[in-house]
Enzyme design. Sequence first.
Site, PDB file in Angstrom:
ATOM      1  N   LYS A 124      31.444 -24.081 -23.812  1.00  0.00           N
ATOM      2  CA  LYS A 124      30.969 -24.529 -25.118  1.00  0.00           C
ATOM      3  C   LYS A 124      29.849 -23.616 -25.618  1.00  0.00           C
ATOM      4  CE  LYS A 124      33.615 -28.244 -24.775  1.00  0.00           C
ATOM      5  NZ  LYS A 124      34.155 -28.064 -23.419  1.00  0.00           N
ATOM      6  N   LYS A 159      30.578 -33.069 -29.035  1.00  0.00           N
ATOM      7  CA  LYS A 159      31.286 -32.838 -27.771  1.00  0.00           C
ATOM      8  C   LYS A 159      30.305 -32.624 -26.620  1.00  0.00           C
ATOM      9  CE  LYS A 159      33.415 -29.123 -29.410  1.00  0.00           C
ATOM     10  NZ  LYS A 159      34.211 -27.864 -29.481  1.00  0.00           N
ATOM     11  N   ARG A 209      44.898 -21.477 -29.348  1.00  0.00           N
ATOM     12  CA  ARG A 209      44.484 -20.829 -28.105  1.00  0.00           C
ATOM     13  C   ARG A 209      44.913 -19.365 -28.191  1.00  0.00           C
ATOM     14  NH1 ARG A 209      43.306 -22.186 -22.982  1.00  0.00           N
ATOM     15  NH2 ARG A 209      41.748 -23.454 -24.081  1.00  0.00           N
ATOM     16  N   ARG A 224      47.701 -25.791 -31.180  1.00  0.00           N
ATOM     17  CA  ARG A 224      47.855 -27.140 -30.635  1.00  0.00           C
ATOM     18  C   ARG A 224      47.550 -28.131 -31.755  1.00  0.00           C
ATOM     19  NH1 ARG A 224      43.714 -25.615 -26.090  1.00  0.00           N
ATOM     20  NH2 ARG A 224      42.925 -24.602 -27.958  1.00  0.00           N
ATOM     21  N   ARG A 232      41.734 -34.527 -32.120  1.00  0.00           N
ATOM     22  CA  ARG A 232      41.823 -33.478 -31.114  1.00  0.00           C
ATOM     23  C   ARG A 232      43.220 -32.891 -31.034  1.00  0.00           C
ATOM     24  NH1 ARG A 232      40.244 -37.220 -26.290  1.00  0.00           N
ATOM     25  NH2 ARG A 232      41.790 -38.431 -27.459  1.00  0.00           N
ATOM     26  N   ASP A 272      39.333 -20.484 -28.303  1.00  0.00           N
ATOM     27  CA  ASP A 272      39.800 -21.559 -29.171  1.00  0.00           C
ATOM     28  C   ASP A 272      39.326 -21.247 -30.583  1.00  0.00           C
ATOM     29  OD1 ASP A 272      40.949 -22.785 -27.036  1.00  0.00           O
ATOM     30  OD2 ASP A 272      39.496 -24.407 -26.880  1.00  0.00           O
ATOM     31  N   GLU A 280      35.397 -22.319 -28.991  1.00  0.00           N
ATOM     32  CA  GLU A 280      35.133 -22.335 -27.553  1.00  0.00           C
ATOM     33  C   GLU A 280      35.574 -21.012 -26.945  1.00  0.00           C
ATOM     34  OE1 GLU A 280      36.509 -25.621 -25.234  1.00  0.00           O
ATOM     35  OE2 GLU A 280      35.760 -27.131 -26.641  1.00  0.00           O
ATOM     36  N   ASN A 282      36.970 -20.083 -23.275  1.00  0.00           N
ATOM     37  CA  ASN A 282      37.416 -20.661 -22.008  1.00  0.00           C
ATOM     38  C   ASN A 282      37.606 -19.560 -20.969  1.00  0.00           C
ATOM     39  OD1 ASN A 282      38.214 -23.688 -22.683  1.00  0.00           O
ATOM     40  ND2 ASN A 282      38.775 -22.409 -24.428  1.00  0.00           N
TER      41      ASN A 282
END
Length: 316
Positions: A124, A159, A209, A224, A232, A272, A280, A282
């Site tokens: 994050k 979050k 992604r 997504r 979400r 993201d 984000e 990841n």
Amino acid sequence: MRIAFFADPLDRFKTYKDSTYAMMREAARRGHAIHAFEQRHLRVSEGRVLADARRIALTGDAHDWYRAEPAEATALADFDAVVMRKDPPFDSEYLYATHLLEHAERQGARVFNRPQALRDYNEKLAILRFADYTTPTLVSSQPADIRAFLAEQRDVILKPLDGMGGMGIFRLKPDDPNLGSILESQTRDGTVTLMAQRYLPEILDGDKRVLVIGGKPVDWCLARIPMAGETRGNLAAGGTGVARPLSARDREIAEALGPTFVRDGLLLVGLDVIGDCLTEVNVTSPTCFQEISAQSGIDVAALFVDALEAAVGAAA
């Protein structure tokens, strides 16, 4: 090469969608020796970092998918590559594992992604390094700060900093009757730090992604898309994955950040992106290999093993 995968228990793999399985399958296809071990198999003995690793052979069966030889205590430095694929949460045991992996690096092990980078890139908070590409963001443990940010932005996503799969995410508006209760519970009365970001309505078109391998973006991403009535887009939260070519903005972000990832020892990163904004970074165990490959025709696992072979060769 002898490749050791630091992963979750193999019996829990869902081979039809698991990215680590796709990596193993491609590496085995090329003739590399595949080994696997879990966090509980890692230790230091007489100064050496060892793992009780099992050599595995893939069967091609979707369910009974591997055969394993007996575990053998092996120094991590004796493998050509150690691929860190342990899923979050990034808890104290995960943190200890990164310290042991870093000690193994000092003994000659080649670990991907690098342990220090796994610690440095909170998934994050890492977006704060790249503020030119993000939406307005607040990081605070204080409900008053979050209320002020909400009053300014009018629609925000709240979050936790240690969440995964969309867990613990709230969409807040100033007139939410549960606002006080949410802030009290999520901050634990001002003792837990959270991230708040301006809500991006483009989420309805998908939380993308974008995979970056060896500093270069994969040409397709996985959007997504949230199910009806859901904020979400995470697949774990019921989202639907649709592969798409990268937009110009997706590529701009990935190519701008790629050299930094290479410099910091991040062979594989999952960005993201919602709309035009990075949300984000990841690094622990990025996924979506199989979904992108199945819908785009791009062999993502082959791109990863290409990059892994190149990285090992460069370090030799």
